[in-house]
Design an enzyme around this catalytic site. Structure first.
Site, mmCIF file in Angstrom:
data_model
loop_
_atom_site.group_PDB
_atom_site.id
_atom_site.type_symbol
_atom_site.label_atom_id
_atom_site.label_comp_id
_atom_site.label_asym_id
_atom_site.label_seq_id
_atom_site.Cartn_x
_atom_site.Cartn_y
_atom_site.Cartn_z
ATOM 1 N N ARG A 129 32.129 50.482 61.254
ATOM 2 C CA ARG A 129 32.427 49.898 59.764
ATOM 3 C C ARG A 129 31.666 48.822 59.292
ATOM 4 N NH1 ARG A 129 38.831 50.027 58.975
ATOM 5 N NH2 ARG A 129 37.964 49.560 56.833
ATOM 6 N N TYR A 143 30.963 49.039 41.801
ATOM 7 C CA TYR A 143 31.319 48.180 40.738
ATOM 8 C C TYR A 143 31.831 46.666 41.524
ATOM 9 C CZ TYR A 143 36.075 49.985 41.806
ATOM 10 O OH TYR A 143 37.166 50.513 42.583
ATOM 11 N N MET A 145 33.899 43.092 41.642
ATOM 12 C CA MET A 145 35.165 42.607 41.411
ATOM 13 C C MET A 145 35.765 41.222 42.003
ATOM 14 S SD MET A 145 38.216 45.092 43.516
ATOM 15 C CE MET A 145 39.328 43.893 42.809
ATOM 16 N N ASP A 146 36.607 40.818 41.119
ATOM 17 C CA ASP A 146 37.331 39.566 41.595
ATOM 18 C C ASP A 146 38.716 39.536 41.842
ATOM 19 O OD1 ASP A 146 34.953 37.957 41.404
ATOM 20 O OD2 ASP A 146 35.559 37.291 39.281
ATOM 21 N N LYS A 147 39.402 38.577 42.566
ATOM 22 C CA LYS A 147 40.676 38.678 42.726
ATOM 23 C C LYS A 147 41.140 37.396 41.729
ATOM 24 C CE LYS A 147 42.282 41.572 45.853
ATOM 25 N NZ LYS A 147 42.477 41.356 47.199
ATOM 26 N N HIS A 170 47.933 48.197 48.999
ATOM 27 C CA HIS A 170 46.683 48.518 48.801
ATOM 28 C C HIS A 170 46.230 49.638 49.823
ATOM 29 C CE1 HIS A 170 42.656 48.448 47.295
ATOM 30 N NE2 HIS A 170 42.118 48.138 48.558
ATOM 31 N N GLN A 183 34.863 54.123 51.168
ATOM 32 C CA GLN A 183 34.724 52.968 50.275
ATOM 33 C C GLN A 183 34.127 52.150 51.368
ATOM 34 O OE1 GLN A 183 37.476 49.912 50.354
ATOM 35 N NE2 GLN A 183 38.277 50.366 52.572
ATOM 36 N N SER A 221 45.744 45.383 42.374
ATOM 37 C CA SER A 221 44.826 45.675 41.162
ATOM 38 C C SER A 221 45.584 45.270 39.957
ATOM 39 C CB SER A 221 44.253 47.000 41.127
ATOM 40 O OG SER A 221 43.531 47.411 42.655
HETATM 41 O O1 76R Z 1 40.050 48.028 55.982
HETATM 42 C C1 76R Z 1 40.926 48.916 55.976
HETATM 43 O O2 76R Z 1 40.973 50.105 55.721
HETATM 44 C C2 76R Z 1 42.210 48.083 55.549
HETATM 45 C C3 76R Z 1 42.750 48.205 54.633
HETATM 46 C C4 76R Z 1 42.104 47.891 53.484
HETATM 47 C C5 76R Z 1 41.660 46.291 53.094
HETATM 48 C C6 76R Z 1 41.790 45.091 54.168
HETATM 49 C C7 76R Z 1 41.726 48.444 52.383
HETATM 50 C C8 76R Z 1 41.797 49.964 52.177
HETATM 51 N N1 76R Z 1 40.823 47.667 51.358
HETATM 52 C C9 76R Z 1 40.915 46.398 51.949
HETATM 53 C C10 76R Z 1 40.440 45.410 51.406
HETATM 54 MN MN1 76R Z 1 40.224 48.214 49.643
HETATM 55 N N2 76R Z 1 39.437 48.720 48.119
HETATM 56 C C11 76R Z 1 39.096 48.148 46.910
HETATM 57 C C12 76R Z 1 39.027 48.944 45.576
HETATM 58 O O3 76R Z 1 39.723 49.578 41.802
HETATM 59 C C13 76R Z 1 40.171 48.728 42.555
HETATM 60 O O4 76R Z 1 41.495 48.538 42.153
HETATM 61 C C14 76R Z 1 40.090 47.926 43.819
HETATM 62 C C15 76R Z 1 38.666 48.593 44.287
HETATM 63 C C16 76R Z 1 39.092 50.332 46.044
HETATM 64 C C17 76R Z 1 38.840 51.319 45.307
HETATM 65 C C18 76R Z 1 39.485 50.350 47.312
HETATM 66 C C19 76R Z 1 39.625 51.297 48.257
HETATM 67 N N3 76R Z 1 39.754 46.662 49.052
HETATM 68 C C20 76R Z 1 39.800 45.406 50.240
HETATM 69 C C21 76R Z 1 39.155 44.152 49.425
HETATM 70 C C22 76R Z 1 39.191 42.906 49.907
HETATM 71 C C23 76R Z 1 40.368 41.860 49.403
HETATM 72 C C24 76R Z 1 40.523 40.717 50.030
HETATM 73 O O5 76R Z 1 39.919 40.408 51.287
HETATM 74 O O6 76R Z 1 41.263 39.981 49.397
HETATM 75 C C25 76R Z 1 38.697 44.525 48.088
HETATM 76 C C26 76R Z 1 38.412 43.750 47.147
HETATM 77 C C27 76R Z 1 39.122 46.038 48.200
HETATM 78 C C28 76R Z 1 38.962 46.758 46.667
HETATM 79 N N4 76R Z 1 40.756 50.273 50.265
HETATM 80 C C29 76R Z 1 41.191 50.802 51.352
HETATM 81 C C30 76R Z 1 40.143 51.556 49.478
HETATM 82 C C31 76R Z 1 40.549 52.736 50.414
HETATM 83 C C32 76R Z 1 40.140 54.058 49.695
HETATM 84 C C33 76R Z 1 41.286 52.074 51.342
HETATM 85 C C34 76R Z 1 41.564 52.970 52.650
HETATM 86 C C35 76R Z 1 40.383 53.086 53.613
HETATM 87 C C36 76R Z 1 40.892 53.774 54.914
HETATM 88 O O7 76R Z 1 41.990 53.832 55.333
HETATM 89 O O8 76R Z 1 39.825 54.470 55.140
#
Ligand code: 76R
Length: 247
Positions: A129, A143, A145-147, A170, A183, A221
């Site tokens: 990964r 795209y 993005m920010d928090k 999430h 992703q 989000s």
């Molecule tokens: O890594 C992992 O699978 C564990 C769970 C997980 C984390 C820690 C996860 C799962 N994400 C994580 C972190 Mn995500 N993700 C986004 C977007 O459009 C939006 O609203 C947000 C954009 C999408 C579409 C998405 C999809 N994720 C993050 C982080 C870092 C946050 C931080 O550190 O504060 C961001 C910015 C972010 C944004 N996320 C998943 C997905 C999907 C599809 C999963 C499931 C992945 C899987 O289980 O295979």
């Protein structure tokens, strides 16, 4: 101070978006165009070799809409290699017929919101990964993005436990798209204008809309997400490059 999430970093990542100067491209005779395409295809061939050796990965997508004509996404173990590849591309004759549209610099990132009991340096799944071979799926969506850090809606002031709970929710939404959307989250704090790059791959382009829309209702989000420009594109495999550039 709240406890920062711990992050693991993998390959460095460059998203390079270009527009093609079709008017100038058209002025060349077809033999010259062939030569230039050949040079570009050689470059892709070198990148393929790197990918076969698991020393990096790349993807080429044709972008829909006026923001760009194509995107090259490159992953390499070091930022220096990304810079070298970018310069090498800029020195090709093909690059003379392209206009930079947008770029994004980041590094593939995993965080410790979801507990893992494995040693990340040993675990093959985590390593895969962090150093992903990009899936050559039909559609891409990118795209930045920010928090949010705004008054009471400040992600960075939330205690770790609360962020963990929110991220769990999430992740649960995300998991429902397993097999439909892949992703890659890349961190860009200190590297580029936003905090993360989000790169999604799908076989069915509508799944981007469904996933991103569903996530908008999730607190992470809905309350804390801020988004830049969205780019969407279709896979440009080597055998399609010639027809893509054909005039
Ligand atoms: O890594 C992992 O699978 C564990 C769970 C997980 C984390 C820690 C996860 C799962 N994400 C994580 C972190 Mn995500 N993700 C986004 C977007 O459009 C939006 O609203 C947000 C954009 C999408 C579409 C998405 C999809 N994720 C993050 C982080 C870092 C946050 C931080 O550190 O504060 C961001 C910015 C972010 C944004 N996320 C998943 C997905 C999907 C599809 C999963 C499931 C992945 C899987 O289980 O295979």
């Amino acid at each position: 101070m709240s406890e920062p999430a711990k992050t693991l970093e993998g390959w460095f990542c460059l998203h390079d978006f270009r527009t093609i100067n079709w008017a100038e491209w058209r002025k060349l005779d077809s033999e010259e165009r062939e030569q230039i395409m050949g040079e570009f295809l050689n470059l892709l061939e070198n990148w393929n070799e790197t990918q076969t050796k698991f020393e990096g990965s790349h993807a080429l997508y044709s972008i829909v809409g006026q923001k760009a004509d194509f995107m090259i996404m490159l992953l390499r173990p070091t930022m220096d290699e990304l810079n070298e590849l970018e310069n090498a591309f800029n020195k090709t004759r093909f690059a003379e017929y392209t206009i930079p549209a947008y770029s994004y610099v980041s590094v593939v990132e995993l965080s410790n919101y979801l507990p893992a009991d494995k040693d990340p340096n040993e675990d093959p799944e985590i390593q895969a990964r962090l150093k992903p071979i990009l899936p050559k799926w039909q559609y891409v969506c990118f795209y930045p993005m920010d928090k949010r850090r705004d008054g009471n809606d400040n992600w960075y002031m939330l205690p770790m436990e609360e962020r963990r709970t929110l991220m769990r929710s999430h992740g649960m939404i995300g998991r429902q798209y397993a097999g439909k959307v892949r992703q890659i989250i890349s961190g860009s704090v200190g590297f580029d204008d936003w905090e993360w790059g989000v790169t999604l791959f799908a076989h069915d382009v509508l799944q981007f809309k469904k996933l991103v829309y569903e996530m908008r209702f999730d607190e992470v989000s809905a309350r804390y997400g801020e988004f830049g420009s969205f780019f969407v594109g279709t896979l440009l495999e080597e055998d399609k490059v010639k027809s893509f550039l054909h005039i």
